[in-house]
Design a protein around this motif. Structure first.
Motif, PDB file in Angstrom:
ATOM      1  N   SER A   1       0.832  -1.206   0.000  1.00 41.58           N
ATOM      2  CA  SER A   1       0.000   0.000   0.000  1.00 41.58           C
ATOM      3  C   SER A   1       0.867   1.258   0.000  1.00 41.58           C
ATOM      4  O   SER A   1       1.915   1.306   0.633  1.00 41.58           O
ATOM      5  N   GLN A   2       0.396   2.281  -0.708  1.00 45.57           N
ATOM      6  CA  GLN A   2       1.205   3.472  -0.956  1.00 45.57           C
ATOM      7  C   GLN A   2       0.792   4.696  -0.145  1.00 45.57           C
ATOM      8  O   GLN A   2       1.437   5.743  -0.230  1.00 45.57           O
ATOM      9  N   GLY A   3      -0.287   4.604   0.612  1.00 47.82           N
ATOM     10  CA  GLY A   3      -0.710   5.741   1.438  1.00 47.82           C
ATOM     11  C   GLY A   3      -0.928   6.993   0.621  1.00 47.82           C
ATOM     12  O   GLY A   3      -1.567   6.973  -0.434  1.00 47.82           O
ATOM     13  N   GLY A   4      -0.368   8.105   1.092  1.00 51.34           N
ATOM     14  CA  GLY A   4      -0.553   9.384   0.418  1.00 51.34           C
ATOM     15  C   GLY A   4       0.161   9.499  -0.912  1.00 51.34           C
ATOM     16  O   GLY A   4      -0.010  10.490  -1.631  1.00 51.34           O
ATOM     17  N   TYR A   5       0.967   8.509  -1.277  1.00 45.51           N
ATOM     18  CA  TYR A   5       1.638   8.520  -2.580  1.00 45.51           C
ATOM     19  C   TYR A   5       0.796   7.824  -3.654  1.00 45.51           C
ATOM     20  O   TYR A   5       1.182   7.795  -4.816  1.00 45.51           O
ATOM     21  N   ALA A   6      -0.331   7.245  -3.280  1.00 48.10           N
ATOM     22  CA  ALA A   6      -1.161   6.504  -4.230  1.00 48.10           C
ATOM     23  C   ALA A   6      -2.049   7.447  -5.035  1.00 48.10           C
ATOM     24  O   ALA A   6      -2.446   8.512  -4.569  1.00 48.10           O
ATOM     25  N   SER A   7      -2.372   7.042  -6.255  1.00 43.88           N
ATOM     26  CA  SER A   7      -3.294   7.822  -7.075  1.00 43.88           C
ATOM     27  C   SER A   7      -4.727   7.617  -6.595  1.00 43.88           C
ATOM     28  O   SER A   7      -5.545   8.535  -6.646  1.00 43.88           O
TER      29      SER A   7
ATOM     30  N   ILE B   1      -0.625  24.655   6.513  1.00 40.86           N
ATOM     31  CA  ILE B   1       0.005  23.697   5.606  1.00 40.86           C
ATOM     32  C   ILE B   1       0.761  24.411   4.492  1.00 40.86           C
ATOM     33  O   ILE B   1       0.545  25.592   4.223  1.00 40.86           O
ATOM     34  N   GLU B   2       1.641  23.655   3.864  1.00 43.18           N
ATOM     35  CA  GLU B   2       2.296  24.065   2.631  1.00 43.18           C
ATOM     36  C   GLU B   2       1.949  23.015   1.579  1.00 43.18           C
ATOM     37  O   GLU B   2       2.206  21.827   1.783  1.00 43.18           O
ATOM     38  N   GLU B   3       1.343  23.447   0.486  1.00 40.63           N
ATOM     39  CA  GLU B   3       0.953  22.526  -0.572  1.00 40.63           C
ATOM     40  C   GLU B   3       2.105  22.325  -1.545  1.00 40.63           C
ATOM     41  O   GLU B   3       2.745  23.285  -1.981  1.00 40.63           O
ATOM     42  N   VAL B   4       2.349  21.058  -1.904  1.00 40.01           N
ATOM     43  CA  VAL B   4       3.422  20.713  -2.832  1.00 40.01           C
ATOM     44  C   VAL B   4       2.857  19.720  -3.849  1.00 40.01           C
ATOM     45  O   VAL B   4       2.356  18.659  -3.462  1.00 40.01           O
ATOM     46  N   PRO B   5       2.916  20.031  -5.156  1.00 41.90           N
ATOM     47  CA  PRO B   5       2.452  19.085  -6.170  1.00 41.90           C
ATOM     48  C   PRO B   5       3.219  17.770  -6.065  1.00 41.90           C
ATOM     49  O   PRO B   5       4.452  17.778  -5.930  1.00 41.90           O
ATOM     50  N   ILE B   6       2.506  16.659  -6.103  1.00 43.94           N
ATOM     51  CA  ILE B   6       3.153  15.364  -5.941  1.00 43.94           C
ATOM     52  C   ILE B   6       4.026  15.047  -7.149  1.00 43.94           C
ATOM     53  O   ILE B   6       3.607  15.146  -8.296  1.00 43.94           O
ATOM     54  N   SER B   7       5.260  14.704  -6.844  1.00 46.88           N
ATOM     55  CA  SER B   7       6.245  14.317  -7.853  1.00 46.88           C
ATOM     56  C   SER B   7       7.444  13.791  -7.102  1.00 46.88           C
ATOM     57  O   SER B   7       7.579  13.973  -5.886  1.00 46.88           O
ATOM     58  N   GLU B   8       8.352  13.158  -7.814  1.00 43.53           N
ATOM     59  CA  GLU B   8       9.567  12.661  -7.155  1.00 43.53           C
ATOM     60  C   GLU B   8      10.364  13.816  -6.560  1.00 43.53           C
ATOM     61  O   GLU B   8      10.843  13.745  -5.427  1.00 43.53           O
ATOM     62  N   ALA B   9      10.460  14.909  -7.322  1.00 46.46           N
ATOM     63  CA  ALA B   9      11.208  16.073  -6.845  1.00 46.46           C
ATOM     64  C   ALA B   9      10.505  16.726  -5.661  1.00 46.46           C
ATOM     65  O   ALA B   9      11.146  17.148  -4.695  1.00 46.46           O
TER      66      ALA B   9
ATOM     67  N   VAL C   1       8.409  15.322  -3.440  1.00 47.99           N
ATOM     68  CA  VAL C   1       8.527  14.478  -2.248  1.00 47.99           C
ATOM     69  C   VAL C   1       9.924  14.579  -1.656  1.00 47.99           C
ATOM     70  O   VAL C   1      10.096  14.686  -0.434  1.00 47.99           O
ATOM     71  N   SER C   2      10.934  14.577  -2.517  1.00 49.83           N
ATOM     72  CA  SER C   2      12.314  14.698  -2.038  1.00 49.83           C
ATOM     73  C   SER C   2      12.521  16.025  -1.320  1.00 49.83           C
ATOM     74  O   SER C   2      13.166  16.081  -0.267  1.00 49.83           O
TER      75      SER C   2
ATOM     76  N   ARG D   1       6.472  24.197   8.114  1.00 54.62           N
ATOM     77  CA  ARG D   1       5.583  25.140   8.806  1.00 54.62           C
ATOM     78  C   ARG D   1       4.162  24.942   8.286  1.00 54.62           C
ATOM     79  O   ARG D   1       3.723  25.649   7.406  1.00 54.62           O
ATOM     80  N   TYR D   2       3.322  24.044   8.819  1.00 55.18           N
ATOM     81  CA  TYR D   2       3.691  23.075   9.842  1.00 55.18           C
ATOM     82  C   TYR D   2       3.374  21.654   9.366  1.00 55.18           C
ATOM     83  O   TYR D   2       3.713  20.689  10.004  1.00 55.18           O
ATOM     84  N   ARG D   3       2.679  21.578   8.254  1.00 52.99           N
ATOM     85  CA  ARG D   3       2.411  20.297   7.607  1.00 52.99           C
ATOM     86  C   ARG D   3       2.516  20.472   6.102  1.00 52.99           C
ATOM     87  O   ARG D   3       2.064  21.473   5.557  1.00 52.99           O
ATOM     88  N   TYR D   4       3.088  19.500   5.432  1.00 52.04           N
ATOM     89  CA  TYR D   4       3.093  19.490   3.972  1.00 52.04           C
ATOM     90  C   TYR D   4       1.927  18.646   3.485  1.00 52.04           C
ATOM     91  O   TYR D   4       1.583  17.627   4.088  1.00 52.04           O
ATOM     92  N   CYS D   5       1.319  19.083   2.393  1.00 53.45           N
ATOM     93  CA  CYS D   5       0.219  18.323   1.808  1.00 53.45           C
ATOM     94  C   CYS D   5       0.477  18.178   0.313  1.00 53.45           C
ATOM     95  O   CYS D   5       0.619  19.172  -0.411  1.00 53.45           O
ATOM     96  N   LEU D   6       0.557  16.933  -0.137  1.00 54.37           N
ATOM     97  CA  LEU D   6       0.769  16.664  -1.560  1.00 54.37           C
ATOM     98  C   LEU D   6      -0.534  16.901  -2.329  1.00 54.37           C
ATOM     99  O   LEU D   6      -1.595  16.444  -1.916  1.00 54.37           O
TER     100      LEU D   6
END
Length: 256
Positions: A15-21, A216-224, A226-227, A239-244
């Motif tokens: 299972s991939q959790g928050g990385y799943a489509s 939260i800080e929103e970040v588009p999901i991608s390999e870069a 997530v890294s 500061r204080y949670r990231y959300c993909l």
């Protein structure tokens, strides 16, 4: 049981959790999101929010059952992903006074904006002496416990106070406690992990009605992406949670 992240299904799929489509799950294990709560805010609420809401709710219910008119004061250790939501939720739930507790003062302004009535920096001299018999509950949300002076925290408890830890530090760290600090005010130590389905629904409804919004800080999901956020988390820069976000764009499914 298969965990939503890192769990193994019978066919070998992990299972991939928050990385799943997408995720397919029985309706018993999903929750209605109230109108007014965006998905990017619901996600951290259902993780970190529920983790802190559950012990805050249990203690407050117990205190009110014992004495309906009792003032209840809580201290939140660690103003991070958990602590930032604990401050907001504690205020929304009706705690009389909510203190933010941190090692230094770098997050003082944020803590007050999040709803804290007071701020304590444990690096300041004699902080414990000036807060004797202050707290009914101290909720530890820190990600590391190696620098926590437990004797000092237990010394600022009211009679019958409780120290609850939800922060999960490295496995090689442990609390160092003198029994004398437990005896002197009949304090107790406990832990908590996540919460029940009922508590989750209550917490979401409370957040909607009281306007509790995770920072939260929103970040588009991608390999870069997530890294980048894992590196920032490791450096303590969140500061204080990231959300993909932008799953449909990344996986080329559905609509944005």
């Amino acid at each position: 049981m298969v965990f939503t992240y890192g769990g193994k299904y019978e066919d070998g799929y992990i299972s991939q959790g928050g990385y799943a489509s997408h995720i397919r799950v029985h309706e018993h294990f999903v929750f209605p999101i109230p109108k007014g709560i965006k998905s990017e805010h619901a996600a951290p609420l259902m993780c970190g929010g529920l983790t802190v809401y559950s012990p805050l709710k249990r203690f407050l219910d117990q205190a009110r059952a014992t004495n309906a008119n009792k003032d209840v004061t809580v201290g939140i250790i660690g103003i991070g992903g958990l602590g930032s939501m604990a401050l907001q939720l504690a205020k929304a739930m009706g705690y009389t006074k909510v203190y933010a507790i941190s090692r230094g003062t770098s997050k003082k302004e944020d803590a007050l904006k999040l709803g804290a009535d007071g701020f304590i920096a444990t690096t300041e001299k004699d902080w414990a002496e000036s807060h004797q018999h202050t707290f009914d509950l101290i909720l530890n949300c820190a990600s590391s416990i190696s620098n926590l002076n437990m004797n000092s925290f237990l010394s600022v408890m009211k009679f019958g106070g409780n120290f609850t830890s939800v922060g999960m530090g490295p496995s090689d760290e442990s609390f160092n406690i003198s029994p004398a600090y437990l005896y002197r005010n009949r304090s107790t130590i406990s832990s908590s992990a996540l919460g029940s389905r009922t508590e989750c629904i209550e917490m979401l409804e409370l957040a909607a009605s009281k306007g509790v919004t995770p920072w939260i800080e929103e970040v588009p999901i991608s390999e870069a992406g997530v890294s980048e956020i894992l590196t920032k988390c490791d450096n303590g820069d969140a500061r204080y949670r990231y959300c993909l976000t932008d799953f449909h764009k990344a996986f080329q499914t559905g609509k944005n």
